[in-house]
Design an enzyme around this catalytic site. Structure first.
Site, short mmCIF file in Angstrom:
data_model
loop_
_atom_site.label_atom_id
_atom_site.label_comp_id
_atom_site.label_asym_id
_atom_site.label_seq_id
_atom_site.Cartn_x
_atom_site.Cartn_y
_atom_site.Cartn_z
N CYS A 50 0.87 -1.18 0.00
CA CYS A 50 0.00 0.00 0.00
C CYS A 50 0.91 1.23 0.00
CB CYS A 50 -0.96 -0.01 1.19
SG CYS A 50 -0.16 -0.13 2.81
N THR A 51 0.37 2.40 0.32
CA THR A 51 1.14 3.64 0.21
C THR A 51 2.30 3.70 1.19
OG1 THR A 51 -0.90 4.76 -0.44
CG2 THR A 51 0.98 6.15 0.13
#
Length: 343
Positions: free
Chosen positions: A199-200
Site C-alpha cells: 500500500c502507500t
C-alpha cells in the site's frame, strides 16, 4: 490554551511563501494502546504547533496515523519529541519522494474510533499476528516467484495512476471494501500461494495481513514502509524499480511521480494523463483526473453544470450549497456519471 487552528489555508499558504523555508512532508503510523486519546491529542497539538508542524493526524485507542509537514530546520526537534514518547521512539518515518512546502496548510489532530477505517472487529482476531515484513530487495524477488500473488491494498483511484507490475488491483472505493473481495477471489490459494501485499506507507497492510492470516492464508507478506519506502530503497541501493507511474498521496500534492510512465487517462477527453484534481465548484469538489487542456476548457470543473456554478459570485455559490450535503459525491472519486472516460 489554544488547541485549534486560527489561520485559514490561504493565510497559512501566504506565510509559507513569505518564509521561503524548506519543509519536509512525512508520514508515519504506529499501533499501540493509548489510554486517553484526547489527552494525547492535546499533547501533540501543543508541541507540534510550537514547531510549526502542519498536517492531518488521527489518534485512537489503537494508535496513531500521521501525515504531516514540518519545517526542515525543526526536524531534529520534531524527531526528538517523537523519541520522547515511549511507543514512538525510533518509529519509521516515511519521507516523501517529492517535496512540496504546501502539502499541508493546517494542523489537524483528531480523535477517532480507529486510525484506519477498516470496518473490522479487532476483538475477533489477533491484530498483532501480522505478515512477514519485507524490504525492497526481498519484495522484488518475491513478486517474480510464480507461486506469488501480488495484491494492491489501495483503492481504484490510487492504483489507476500507478501500481506494481502484474499486481491485482481491486476495483474498490474503500479499503474496507477490498478485504472480503480479495479473500473471496483468492479463496482457492490460501494454502499453496504466497500472498504479498503493498500500500502507500504500510498501514493498510499491517491490518490486512493479520486479517488474512486469521482467515487461513498460510504465507502472508507485506512491503515494509509501502511504496514510499520501497522507492527510497530502490534509489539508494540502485535496485530494479518494479513500480510504474505515480504514487497517489493524501495531501495537496495528490501524487508523487515514481516513473515517467503515464498509465491513466483524462476522465474528460481520454488523453493520457495522471493528474488528480478536485472540481473547483466547492459544492462538488469531486476528485478526478483532468489534463491541462480540459482544465482550461472547463475552468477546473468536472462538468458544465459545475462550470456555470463556479462562474457565479461567491456569495451566490454559498447560497446554492447552503444546507446541502455532498460528501457522497466527493468520495465517488472519479466514478461520477458526468465523466466520460472514468475507469
Amino acid at each position: 490554551m489554544q488547541l485549534y487552528n486560527t489561520l485559514s489555508a490561504k493565510e497559512r499558504e501566504a506565510l509559507i511563501e513569505e518564509a521561503g523555508k524548506e519543509r519536509l512532508t512525512i508520514s508515519f503510523y504506529k499501533y499501540a494502546h493509548i489510554g486517553n486519546p484526547s489527552i494525547f491529542r492535546n499533547h501533540l497539538f501543543i508541541h507540534w504547533n510550537e514547531l510549526d508542524v502542519l498536517g492531518r493526524i488521527y489518534v485512537a485507542h489503537e494508535g496513531i496515523n500521521a501525515q504531516l509537514s514540518v519545517p526542515a530546520e525543526n526536524f531534529a526537534a520534531f524527531k526528538s519529541h517523537l523519541d520522547s514518547i515511549i511507543f514512538l521512539e525510533n518509529v519509521r518515518l516515511n519521507i516523501a519522494i517529492e517535496q512540496d512546502n504546501k502539502s499541508f496548510l493546517k494542523l489537524k489532530v483528531k480523535v477517532r474510533k480507529k486510525i484506519l477505517a477498516d470496518g473490522l472487529n479487532d476483538a475477533t482476531f489477533d491484530v498483532t499476528n501480522r505478515g512477514v515484513h519485507v524490504n525492497a530487495e526481498t519484495f522484488n524477488t518475491l513478486i517474480e516467484d510464480p507461486d506469488t500473488i501480488l495484491v494492491d491494498m489501495r483503492n481504484h483511484y490510487e492504483s489507476e495512476i500507478g501500481h506494481f507490475k502484474n499486481a491485482l488491483t481491486p476495483d474498490v472505493d474503500t479499503f474496507r471494501d477490498s478485504l472480503d473481495i480479495i479473500e473471496q477471489d483468492l479463496a482457492d490459494h490460501k494454502e499453496d500461494k504466497k500472498l504479498v501485499m503493498y500500500c502507500t506507507g504500510g498501514i493498510r497492510c499491517e491490518k490486512a495481513s493479520a486479517y488474512y492470516k486469521h482467515k487461513g492464508f498460510k504465507q502472508v507478506y507485506q512491503l515494509e514502509g509501502g511504496i514510499i519506502e520501497y522507492t527510497r530503497q530502490v534509489n539508494d541501493q540502485n535496485l530494479e524499480n518494479k513500480f510504474i507511474g505515480k504514487n497517489f498521496v493524501f495531501d495537496h500534492r495528490r501524487g508523487e511521480r515514481i516513473t515517467d510512465h503515464v498509465i491513466a487517462n483524462c476522465h474528460q477527453c481520454g488523453n493520457p494523463c495522471d493528474v488528480h484534481v478536485n472540481c473547483a465548484n466547492e459544492a462538488c469538489h469531486l476528485l478526478f483526473i483532468q489534463c491541462d487542456s480540459c482544465s482550461e476548457k472547463m475552468d477546473n470543473c468536472c462538468s458544465n453544470e459545475c462550470k456555470e456554478i463556479n462562474a457565479l459570485p461567491y456569495e451566490e455559490q454559498k447560497k446554492l450549497r447552503r444546507g446541502k450535503v455532498v460528501s457522497n459525491k466527493i468520495f465517488k472519486k472519479g466514478r461520477s456519471e458526468v465523466l466520460t472516460y472514468k475507469k
